[in-house]
Write a protein that holds these residues in place. Structure first.
Motif, short mmCIF file in Angstrom:
data_model
loop_
_atom_site.label_atom_id
_atom_site.label_comp_id
_atom_site.label_asym_id
_atom_site.label_seq_id
_atom_site.Cartn_x
_atom_site.Cartn_y
_atom_site.Cartn_z
N VAL A 1 -14.10 5.18 -71.16
CA VAL A 1 -12.57 5.12 -70.82
C VAL A 1 -12.12 6.73 -70.53
O VAL A 1 -12.42 7.49 -71.64
N THR A 2 -11.57 6.83 -69.30
CA THR A 2 -10.90 7.67 -69.09
C THR A 2 -9.47 7.69 -68.43
O THR A 2 -9.42 6.83 -67.78
N ALA A 3 -8.80 8.40 -69.43
CA ALA A 3 -7.32 8.21 -69.07
C ALA A 3 -6.89 9.68 -67.97
O ALA A 3 -7.46 10.64 -68.17
N PHE A 4 -6.30 9.41 -67.04
CA PHE A 4 -5.90 10.34 -65.97
C PHE A 4 -4.39 10.38 -65.69
O PHE A 4 -3.87 9.61 -65.96
N ARG A 5 -4.09 11.52 -65.32
CA ARG A 5 -2.54 11.92 -64.82
C ARG A 5 -2.83 12.88 -63.48
O ARG A 5 -3.78 13.74 -63.47
N CYS A 6 -2.01 12.62 -62.58
CA CYS A 6 -2.13 13.40 -61.30
C CYS A 6 -0.84 14.31 -61.48
O CYS A 6 0.35 13.89 -61.80
#
Length: 239
Positions: free
Chosen positions: A125-130
């Protein structure tokens, strides 16, 4: 070593380093070149591996100085109570402000040493924000909730936006100023353009955990010069 190690924190139980890109975290099987762990062993006498970063990834890495600290820190990584934040430059314009990639990762069935999203892989699981979006690139923040080999690199390839300069999961191409600056000219006596960035554009920015005394530790590694320079040019050129 070409440059002295940047120590972010040192106690009786652990040492944290801002690892430069291009340096192995721990020795490889062939013992082909000195690793960060080798340098630390020479300096401190006894050093224990808690986690690792890919060779071309820069940023925060922690080693234990004794067995009890090693057990305590390793248990946190295994139970996922540590918090790990990365920054990375990816190919293409990412339109989602944030999201979560929840795809299992396992070894590639045909390519040795490569990982891939595969149905029977381990939960990942990888959470990302641009953080910033340009026409050809996007500057991202990642929080990894599992610690699989090449996790961010594999997930971003799967998402359609591989990490810049990634030779395994992307195109491996360096970032050149000529590709983002409209009226670029080489200097008079310069024969070949030097890339702004020619290594994996991934940086382990922040690590949160507790030490063996139960004290909450938050470590942050400043962005290296090559990533800072690339970001500045992208902002300057408005691309």
């Amino acid at each position: 070593m070409k440059h002295p190690l940047e120590i972010l924190l040192e106690t009786d139980d652990l040492v944290a380093i801002n690892k430069p890109a291009g340096l192995l975290s721990i020795p490889d099987r062939e013992q082909s070149e000195p690793s960060l762990k080798d340098h630390l062993l020479n300096r401190f006498g006894s050093i224990y591996t808690v986690h690792r970063l890919d060779k071309e990834t820069s940023g925060v890495i922690v080693f234990a100085k004794n067995e009890s600290s090693h057990r305590y820190l390793s248990q946190q990584f295994e139970s996922r109570t540590t918090e790990k934040f990365y920054n990375g430059l990816v190919l293409g314009k990412v339109y989602d402000e944030e999201g979560v990639i929840d795809e299992p990762i396992g070894e590639h069935p045909a390519k040795k040493g490569l990982m891939t999203v595969v149905r029977k892989g381990k939960p990942s699981v990888t959470a990302f924000r641009c953080l910033q979006s340009f026409s050809m690139y996007s500057w991202m923040e990642f929080k990894i909730l599992t610690g699989r080999t090449h996790q961010i690199r594999v997930h971003m390839k799967h998402y359609g936006h591989p990490i810049v300069c990634d030779p395994l999961y992307g195109d491996g191409k360096p970032v050149l100023l000529s590709s983002i600056k409209k009226k670029f000219k080489l200097g008079k006596d310069v024969l070949e353009e030097k890339p702004l960035l020619n290594r994996l554009a991934l940086h382990a920015r922040e690590l949160r955990f507790s030490d063996i005394q139960g004290k909450q530790i938050i470590l942050e590694a400043p962005l290296p010069k090559d990533l800072r320079a690339t970001l500045q040019q992208l902002e300057k050129q408005g691309v």
